[in-house]
Design a protein around this motif. Structure first.
Motif, PDB file in Angstrom:
ATOM      1  N   GLY A 214       0.806  -1.204  -0.042  1.00  0.00           N
ATOM      2  CA  GLY A 214      -0.051   0.056  -0.062  1.00  0.00           C
ATOM      3  C   GLY A 214       0.965   1.214  -0.200  1.00  0.00           C
ATOM      4  N   VAL A 215       1.262   1.640   1.329  1.00  0.00           N
ATOM      5  CA  VAL A 215       2.104   2.943   1.543  1.00  0.00           C
ATOM      6  C   VAL A 215       3.661   2.181   1.763  1.00  0.00           C
ATOM      7  N   PRO A 216       4.308   1.855   0.877  1.00  0.00           N
ATOM      8  CA  PRO A 216       5.766   1.303   1.369  1.00  0.00           C
ATOM      9  C   PRO A 216       6.830   2.078   2.297  1.00  0.00           C
ATOM     10  N   LEU A 217       6.336   1.720   3.454  1.00  0.00           N
ATOM     11  CA  LEU A 217       7.360   2.413   4.407  1.00  0.00           C
ATOM     12  C   LEU A 217       8.293   1.516   5.204  1.00  0.00           C
ATOM     13  N   GLU A 218       9.028   1.906   6.423  1.00  0.00           N
ATOM     14  CA  GLU A 218       9.905   1.119   6.703  1.00  0.00           C
ATOM     15  C   GLU A 218       9.633  -0.328   7.260  1.00  0.00           C
ATOM     16  N   LYS A 219       8.549  -0.561   7.713  1.00  0.00           N
ATOM     17  CA  LYS A 219       8.180  -1.618   8.376  1.00  0.00           C
ATOM     18  C   LYS A 219       7.937  -3.020   7.296  1.00  0.00           C
ATOM     19  N   LEU A 220       8.519  -4.042   7.840  1.00  0.00           N
ATOM     20  CA  LEU A 220       8.711  -5.229   6.985  1.00  0.00           C
ATOM     21  C   LEU A 220       7.330  -5.831   7.200  1.00  0.00           C
ATOM     22  N   MET A 221       7.120  -6.648   6.007  1.00  0.00           N
ATOM     23  CA  MET A 221       5.832  -7.544   5.929  1.00  0.00           C
ATOM     24  C   MET A 221       6.278  -8.676   6.990  1.00  0.00           C
ATOM     25  N   PRO A 222       5.203  -9.109   8.073  1.00  0.00           N
ATOM     26  CA  PRO A 222       5.513  -9.969   9.011  1.00  0.00           C
ATOM     27  C   PRO A 222       5.874 -11.405   8.403  1.00  0.00           C
ATOM     28  N   ALA A 223       6.672 -12.122   9.019  1.00  0.00           N
ATOM     29  CA  ALA A 223       6.876 -13.484   8.354  1.00  0.00           C
ATOM     30  C   ALA A 223       5.869 -14.298   8.245  1.00  0.00           C
ATOM     31  N   TRP A 224       4.622 -14.301   9.145  1.00  0.00           N
ATOM     32  CA  TRP A 224       3.644 -15.198   9.430  1.00  0.00           C
ATOM     33  C   TRP A 224       2.610 -14.772   8.324  1.00  0.00           C
ATOM     34  N   ILE A 225       2.619 -13.921   7.582  1.00  0.00           N
ATOM     35  CA  ILE A 225       1.872 -13.588   6.548  1.00  0.00           C
ATOM     36  C   ILE A 225       2.406 -14.390   5.055  1.00  0.00           C
ATOM     37  N   PRO A 226       1.366 -15.231   4.702  1.00  0.00           N
ATOM     38  CA  PRO A 226       1.584 -16.067   3.554  1.00  0.00           C
ATOM     39  C   PRO A 226       1.777 -15.244   2.197  1.00  0.00           C
ATOM     40  N   GLY A 255     -10.305   2.813 -12.281  1.00  0.00           N
ATOM     41  CA  GLY A 255      -9.106   2.784 -11.897  1.00  0.00           C
ATOM     42  C   GLY A 255      -9.148   2.781 -10.067  1.00  0.00           C
ATOM     43  N   ALA A 256      -9.768   4.035  -9.837  1.00  0.00           N
ATOM     44  CA  ALA A 256      -9.839   4.599  -8.703  1.00  0.00           C
ATOM     45  C   ALA A 256     -10.463   3.489  -7.707  1.00  0.00           C
ATOM     46  N   THR A 257     -11.741   3.142  -8.216  1.00  0.00           N
ATOM     47  CA  THR A 257     -12.515   2.150  -7.551  1.00  0.00           C
ATOM     48  C   THR A 257     -11.769   0.848  -7.090  1.00  0.00           C
ATOM     49  N   TYR A 258     -11.140   0.278  -8.127  1.00  0.00           N
ATOM     50  CA  TYR A 258     -10.392  -0.950  -7.922  1.00  0.00           C
ATOM     51  C   TYR A 258      -9.039  -0.742  -7.277  1.00  0.00           C
ATOM     52  N   LEU A 259      -8.597   0.150  -7.431  1.00  0.00           N
ATOM     53  CA  LEU A 259      -7.376   0.409  -6.352  1.00  0.00           C
ATOM     54  C   LEU A 259      -7.811   0.667  -4.896  1.00  0.00           C
ATOM     55  N   GLY A 260      -8.882   1.600  -4.820  1.00  0.00           N
ATOM     56  CA  GLY A 260      -9.075   1.852  -3.406  1.00  0.00           C
ATOM     57  C   GLY A 260      -9.817   0.453  -2.930  1.00  0.00           C
ATOM     58  N   THR A 261     -10.421  -0.297  -3.477  1.00  0.00           N
ATOM     59  CA  THR A 261     -11.026  -1.541  -3.100  1.00  0.00           C
ATOM     60  C   THR A 261      -9.842  -2.424  -2.378  1.00  0.00           C
ATOM     61  N   TRP A 262      -8.712  -2.541  -3.323  1.00  0.00           N
ATOM     62  CA  TRP A 262      -7.611  -3.284  -3.115  1.00  0.00           C
ATOM     63  C   TRP A 262      -6.997  -2.879  -1.722  1.00  0.00           C
ATOM     64  N   ILE A 263      -6.804  -1.536  -1.808  1.00  0.00           N
ATOM     65  CA  ILE A 263      -6.124  -0.881  -0.428  1.00  0.00           C
ATOM     66  C   ILE A 263      -6.918  -1.070   0.705  1.00  0.00           C
ATOM     67  N   VAL A 264      -8.112  -1.239   0.724  1.00  0.00           N
ATOM     68  CA  VAL A 264      -9.081  -1.539   1.855  1.00  0.00           C
ATOM     69  C   VAL A 264      -9.166  -2.878   2.085  1.00  0.00           C
ATOM     70  N   LEU A 265      -8.866  -3.904   1.138  1.00  0.00           N
ATOM     71  CA  LEU A 265      -8.684  -5.283   1.578  1.00  0.00           C
ATOM     72  C   LEU A 265      -7.586  -5.466   2.127  1.00  0.00           C
ATOM     73  N   LEU A 266      -6.235  -4.738   1.635  1.00  0.00           N
ATOM     74  CA  LEU A 266      -4.934  -4.748   2.567  1.00  0.00           C
ATOM     75  C   LEU A 266      -5.514  -4.371   3.922  1.00  0.00           C
ATOM     76  N   VAL A 267      -6.014  -3.229   3.976  1.00  0.00           N
ATOM     77  CA  VAL A 267      -6.260  -2.732   5.327  1.00  0.00           C
ATOM     78  C   VAL A 267      -6.936  -3.782   6.423  1.00  0.00           C
ATOM     79  N   LEU A 268      -7.657  -4.428   5.652  1.00  0.00           N
ATOM     80  CA  LEU A 268      -8.550  -5.488   6.608  1.00  0.00           C
ATOM     81  C   LEU A 268      -7.852  -6.669   6.737  1.00  0.00           C
ATOM     82  N   PHE A 269      -7.048  -7.185   5.904  1.00  0.00           N
ATOM     83  CA  PHE A 269      -6.340  -8.538   5.957  1.00  0.00           C
ATOM     84  C   PHE A 269      -4.866  -8.574   6.331  1.00  0.00           C
ATOM     85  N   ILE A 270      -4.330  -7.641   5.962  1.00  0.00           N
ATOM     86  CA  ILE A 270      -2.961  -7.498   6.282  1.00  0.00           C
ATOM     87  C   ILE A 270      -2.617  -6.399   7.653  1.00  0.00           C
ATOM     88  N   TYR A 271      -3.265  -5.268   7.411  1.00  0.00           N
ATOM     89  CA  TYR A 271      -2.938  -4.277   8.556  1.00  0.00           C
ATOM     90  C   TYR A 271      -3.902  -4.628   9.771  1.00  0.00           C
TER      91      TYR A 271
END
Length: 336
Positions: A214-226, A255-271
């Motif tokens: 999503g927003v690529p900052l310093e934090k690394l993806m946790p190892a437990w996320i497949p 484009g904005a709808t698909y991207l926004g939906t994908w970021i929301v999914l990242l928020v729910l299932f990653i963040y």
């Protein structure tokens, strides 16, 4: 017994800062959800996600406003040293963020709250972040902050511009024409800023696929996320393609709808899981960091969805084009 005692101690000894941030976010979430219930019920498909654009934008502002009020002294070092009454500015901006979040959540006076929030973000970039970019030109994260905060400000201006255009639609023709033009320009500026940020973030995903998506900052993806690399590469591709569509104003809403939906999914299932893991940590700093990452990414999604909401549908554009052609035919026949 010792394990249960540790869990209870961790639960009851939570600092007021994460409690305040979560409480403010949940309260504004409920308010925004109630305000969006009609639009949500009328929408179909992914437009239901677009109907939640104000919610996605307002909740993070409440979270950050609560952070400013609950832990203002940690914000003071971010205020430029040449400004007087630095602690007062930290409190002032906290109240301003809470006011903006309530305005956007309830859709009341959004033309002012969105406009002022955008100005605040651009001042933040100019006064705080750009000096950091110049001081550390080889560090990619200050530049990421420039694009992130600019996209947030662009999202605020899109909300303001949409509110101006909606207000004009309720008035008589010929009135408030200048305000409608300002609203259209605000949406255009916001669209360009969000598109550039999306393309930059997409490229960063390919160059640094180990960081959070999503927003690529310093934090690394946790190892437990497949599937960590797959998620990041897919996110990068969606960001670049959708960003190009938005920048060129070609299929902007899609484009904005698909991207926004994908970021929301990242928020729910990653963040979301990252947030839960952070809140279970005894360290207040870790809790605040987890909340911040969740809210930052949700705010980016809110800015993108605001652009989707402000962009006309393909069928609406087709109808408007047909009406213009009909009006042109009527004028030609009248002249003849």
């Amino acid at each position: 017994m010792h394990m249960h005692s540790t869990i209870l101690a961790t639960f009851f000894e939570i600092s007021r800062t994460p409690v305040s941030m979560c409480s403010a976010g949940i309260l504004v979430f409920l308010i925004a959800l109630y305000a969006a219930k009609t639009d949500f019920a009328r929408s179909r498909g992914l437009d239901k996600i677009v109907a939640l654009s104000n919610l996605c934008f307002a909740v993070p502002l409440a979270v950050f406003g609560a952070l400013h009020l609950a832990d203002a002294r940690s914000i003071v070092p971010m205020v430029p040293s040449y400004m007087p009454w630095r602690l007062c500015w930290a409190y002032f901006f906290g109240f301003a963020l809470l006011a903006a979040s309530l305005s956007i959540a309830t859709k009341i006076q959004v033309r002012w709250s969105g406009l002022l929030f955008g100005i605040a973000m651009f001042l933040f970039v100019a006064m705080l972040i750009i000096p950091g970019v110049l001081a550390h030109p080889r560090d990619r994260f200050p530049l990421t902050f420039v694009f992130r905060e600019s996209s947030f400000g662009g999202g605020g201006w899109i909300l303001a511009g949409s509110a101006m255009l909606a207000g004009n639609a309720l008035r008589e023709k010929g009135r408030e024409q200048s305000r409608g033009q300002v609203g259209g320009k605000l949406i255009t500026v916001g669209r360009v800023l969000i598109a550039i940020a999306a393309i930059f973030f997409g490229v960063e995903h390919f160059l640094h696929p180990a960081n959070v998506p999503g927003v690529p900052l310093e934090k690394l993806m946790p190892a437990w996320i497949p599937g960590r690399l797959l998620i990041n590469y897919l996110t990068g591709a969606i960001l670049v393609v959708a960003g190009a569509c938005m920048l060129l104003a070609k299929k902007t809403r899609a484009g904005a709808t698909y991207l926004g939906t994908w970021i929301v999914l990242l928020v729910l299932f990653i963040y979301g899981p990252i947030l839960i893991a952070s809140l279970s940590d005894p360290s207040t700093a870790v809790k605040v960091e987890g909340i911040n990452y969740f809210a930052d990414t949700l705010l980016f999604a809110g800015a993108i969805l605001a652009l989707a909401s402000a962009s006309p549908r393909t069928d609406q554009m087709r109808t408007a084009r047909m009406l213009r052609n009909q009006d042109r035919d009527v004028i030609v026949k009248a002249d003849s």
